[in-house]
Design a protein around this motif. Structure first.
Motif, PDB file in Angstrom:
ATOM      1  N   ALA A   1     125.255  67.206  65.064  1.00 58.98           N
ATOM      2  CA  ALA A   1     125.663  67.825  66.333  1.00 58.98           C
ATOM      3  C   ALA A   1     127.112  67.408  66.643  1.00 58.98           C
ATOM      4  O   ALA A   1     127.929  68.224  67.096  1.00 58.98           O
TER       5      ALA A   1
ATOM      6  N   ILE B   1     122.008  67.138  73.457  1.00 56.98           N
ATOM      7  CA  ILE B   1     121.240  66.942  72.209  1.00 56.98           C
ATOM      8  C   ILE B   1     121.098  65.455  71.930  1.00 56.98           C
ATOM      9  O   ILE B   1     120.011  64.947  71.618  1.00 56.98           O
TER      10      ILE B   1
ATOM     11  N   LYS C   1     117.224  78.721  72.068  1.00 64.63           N
ATOM     12  CA  LYS C   1     117.590  77.779  73.126  1.00 64.63           C
ATOM     13  C   LYS C   1     116.400  77.505  74.063  1.00 64.63           C
ATOM     14  O   LYS C   1     116.182  76.368  74.483  1.00 64.63           O
TER      15      LYS C   1
ATOM     16  N   SER D   1     126.775  70.265  75.447  1.00 68.41           N
ATOM     17  CA  SER D   1     125.612  70.449  74.565  1.00 68.41           C
ATOM     18  C   SER D   1     125.442  69.245  73.652  1.00 68.41           C
ATOM     19  O   SER D   1     124.324  68.789  73.406  1.00 68.41           O
TER      20      SER D   1
ATOM     21  N   LEU E   1     125.905  73.752  64.238  1.00 64.85           N
ATOM     22  CA  LEU E   1     125.640  74.607  65.400  1.00 64.85           C
ATOM     23  C   LEU E   1     126.930  75.169  65.976  1.00 64.85           C
ATOM     24  O   LEU E   1     127.915  74.441  66.172  1.00 64.85           O
TER      25      LEU E   1
ATOM     26  N   LYS F   1     114.384  70.984  66.023  1.00 69.71           N
ATOM     27  CA  LYS F   1     115.361  71.593  65.110  1.00 69.71           C
ATOM     28  C   LYS F   1     115.282  73.112  65.155  1.00 69.71           C
ATOM     29  O   LYS F   1     116.311  73.796  65.250  1.00 69.71           O
TER      30      LYS F   1
ATOM     31  N   TYR G   1     114.118  75.009  72.585  1.00 76.74           N
ATOM     32  CA  TYR G   1     114.739  73.678  72.705  1.00 76.74           C
ATOM     33  C   TYR G   1     114.558  73.127  74.111  1.00 76.74           C
ATOM     34  O   TYR G   1     114.167  71.950  74.287  1.00 76.74           O
TER      35      TYR G   1
ATOM     36  N   ILE H   1     123.843  75.810  71.113  1.00 76.92           N
ATOM     37  CA  ILE H   1     122.405  75.572  70.995  1.00 76.92           C
ATOM     38  C   ILE H   1     121.704  76.905  70.801  1.00 76.92           C
ATOM     39  O   ILE H   1     121.880  77.830  71.593  1.00 76.92           O
TER      40      ILE H   1
ATOM     41  N   LEU I   1     116.977  74.275  68.187  1.00 75.82           N
ATOM     42  CA  LEU I   1     118.439  74.120  68.118  1.00 75.82           C
ATOM     43  C   LEU I   1     119.093  75.204  67.271  1.00 75.82           C
ATOM     44  O   LEU I   1     120.164  75.706  67.618  1.00 75.82           O
TER      45      LEU I   1
END
Ligand SMILES: NC(=O)c1ccc[n+]([C@@H]2O[C@H](COP(=O)([O-])OP(=O)(O)OC[C@H]3O[C@@H](n4cnc5c(N)ncnc54)[C@H](O)[C@@H]3O)[C@@H](O)[C@H]2O)c1
Ligand SMILES: NC(=O)c1ccc[n+]([C@@H]2O[C@H](COP(=O)([O-])OP(=O)(O)OC[C@H]3O[C@@H](n4cnc5c(N)ncnc54)[C@H](O)[C@@H]3O)[C@@H](O)[C@H]2O)c1
Ligand SMILES: [Zn+2]
Ligand SMILES: [Zn+2]
Lengths: 359, 359
Positions: B267, B284, B188, B280, B325, B181, B191, B328, B184
């Motif tokens: 997302a 995810i 980036k 993206s 978001l 999280k 992530y 990302i 995200l």
């Protein structure tokens, strides 16, 4: 009377709580909860109802009156009722009552959803002059007083002498001891005025001056590092006698009655160790003896008094420190007194009272 | 690794808690209390014992493990044990455990005698990356999570990956969702690294980066006015699913497992409403599906999910706001989504998971 500015909030002195409504309206609370005990529900809620007209909705939470209910069980009850009323983080809690209600309500509010706003409306003389500034909230646990609590400032405090009209005379007299204390530690004029006041009709400006004194002290020492200790004048011995009385007397002393005795004892210590004149000692002794009932304890209990003093949270490293008067209106602190002299101070009260009541 | 500076205190990253002893010694505490649960008593206390040699005395307070014990009854037990140990205002409390221990211990310490110092030593991945900064303490009441608590900063936080060696894999994986999280919403690179990490061996610098991100957010918005809301990415739907699972499943979802699902749903909302690319979204979705077990719910429960979302304390005025978001590593907040689209987001997870597990 101008509001007194405390740590980020005002203390308003208003017979009819005139500023309460605009204060609330300006802040857009989602909801209002009013905490009362049975006595303040009957005697004090009408004044609040007059100040907040019907168009503002509020819910009432009622607890049983008395120090024995200032505990975690009642606090859980308050939290659950707040939940039942669906209170969110923008709710306001108004605590309407004596120190039991303002201390417990302040604690409940300061911990509900990690803290919602609250307003204190103290309705006893004691809570008006003592619990109204300083930000202390708290409850008792296992009979240890105020052991659980937070330092959280209210959004505002409202003081009205209107409430005092329904208060027991005994409660009035007890609360008055804290006003005399404020005079003794910082304001000789206030002390002199106190000597001739009709306690059934305490003028608002005396309460005002008293709050001003406490407020000056706590704003100078917000984290309790030093100066605040002068507010404990009379309390080291007073608390021990209060605690002793609570467990041993059918009709125990009120806090103010106990600290009146404590102030006589500690005035004697002041005379012995910090320069208080004999004339002032006699004057203080007679002032308290003329207003407060005689209390008798025997020397065989002195060791338990001393135990209680050592357990008192204000003491560190097992030494017993006192706040003592240099003269009337001037107080010093961190004076360490040994056990023998503490016992002599306790003797002094007994002898002075015997003499006074024989006359 | 340099300590991370949070609101007035440091977060130390040290395998063997090297700075703990000098930290304690420099402060002259009167007494040390260590709060553990049964599991951290067995698995984590040895590490602490190595760090604090025998010459420093401390007393242990042990509670039963598990969220169901993060309640007022256990908290009262902790307070009473503190009283029994004679803790005064200069005592230090060390909370050694997962979020249950650090939340409850922080609350107990912040309210004992109106607040004593405490140090947090989080021992689960979740509590290391999430409960370690922000100053939230709390307990549950009547099954309402964290409804009673305070905002109080610890004196220090110590994070050691040593503790993670004894943690269940399921707990590790769940806690890892919060690291993903943090990537995200703000980073980036973090992530991307998460996608290929061996969760049984999370490198300390990943925890470090994760705490840094949370810390940056909360120090920019200490009073939860705005930015902090991005930390709720995945949590609005995640909490509802978590709460639902708690009451309906024999083996309910862990928090991290539930918010992994929540992040997939949110997302999708981000793709629909705030510009997240389809690529993206798929990335995810696959990241979470590859790490977290499939969970199945039926559309007939959507209305109860929505009810739970409306009751969630983060919502005001009955609207459901989301943190979503833009891409990302970039998150926005206060996006209000209507019920139909929330249901579509819930559908998205079910369909994506079906597809993924059929492959
Ligand atoms: N927070 C602080 O700084 C601070 C300072 C001093 C005392 N305290 C606390 O305050 C408490 C004592 O306060 P208290 O003396 O106000 O006690 P209290 O709240 O118990 O009130 C005394 C009695 O008077 C009743 N009462 C209150 N207002 C009334 C009114 N207007 N008319 C008729 N009856 C009324 C109450 O119901 C109660 O029976 C203690 O718990 C003490 O620890 C706190
Ligand atoms: N204060 C905050 O900001 C914050 C943030 C996130 C979560 N939380 C709270 O944290 C709690 C969840 O935290 P958690 O997931 O750490 O739960 P937890 O404390 O219940 O720990 C999970 C389990 O792991 C055991 N355990 C802990 N450390 C261990 C170790 N090193 N080795 C072996 N077993 C160990 C525990 O005994 C428990 O059984 C929730 O109550 C949540 O509300 C608080
Ligand atoms: Zn007092
Ligand atoms: Zn979370």
């Amino acid at each position: 009377m101008q509001p007194i500015q405390s740590l980020g909030y005002n203390v308003y002195f208003e017979e009819n709580l005139e500023s309460l409504l605009p204060f609330i309206e300006a802040r857009g609370y989602s909801q209002i909860l009013v905490l009362v005990d049975r006595n303040t529900n009957d005697n004090c809620l009408p004044v609040l109802q007059n100040a907040i007209p019907d168009l503002i909705h509020y819910d009432i939470i009622e607890v049983d009156p008395g120090e024995e209910n200032k505990n975690i069980d009642f606090c859980i009850g308050v939290w659950k009722t707040m939940l039942d009323f669906g209170a969110d983080r923008k709710a306001l809690m108004i605590n309407l009552g004596g120190g039991v209600v303002t201390d417990m309500g302040g604690f409940a509010a300061s911990t509900f959803k990690r803290g919602i706003d609250f307003i204190q409306i103290p309705t006893t003389l004691l809570s008006q002059v003592d619990a109204s500034v300083g930000g202390k909230t708290g409850i008792d646990l296992d009979n240890v007083k105020n052991i659980i609590g937070t330092f959280t400032q209210p959004q505002a405090v409202f003081i009205s002498t209107e409430f005092l009209k329904t208060l027991d005379e005994r409660q009035l007299v007890a609360g008055f001891a804290e006003i005399i204390k404020h005079g003794l530690i910082q304001d000789k004029d206030l002390y002199e005025t106190c000597k001739s006041v009709d306690i059934n009709n305490v003028p608002a400006d005396l309460i005002y001056k008293s709050v001003q004194i406490k407020n000056n002290v706590i704003t100078q020492d917000p984290t309790e590092k030093g100066l605040r200790k002068i507010l404990n004048f009379g309390h080291t011995i007073g608390h021990a006698i209060e605690g002793y009385s609570l467990y041993n007397d059918a009709n125990p002393l009120l806090h103010g009655e106990a600290i009146a005795i404590g102030m006589i004892c500690e005035a004697w210590m002041s005379y012995k160790f910090t320069g208080l004149s004999e004339e002032s000692l006699n004057d203080i002794t007679n002032t308290f003896l003329s207003k407060y009932p005689q209390y008798v304890y025997s020397a065989e209990f002195y060791d338990s008094f001393l135990e209680l003093m050592k357990n008192d949270k204000k003491n560190e490293d097992n030494k017993i420190g006192f706040a003592l008067l240099k003269e009337i209106g001037d107080c010093t602190y961190n004076v360490y007194i040994d056990e023998q002299d503490i016992k002599s101070a306790l003797d002094y009260y007994i002898e002075a009272a015997q003499l006074y009541y024989k006359l």
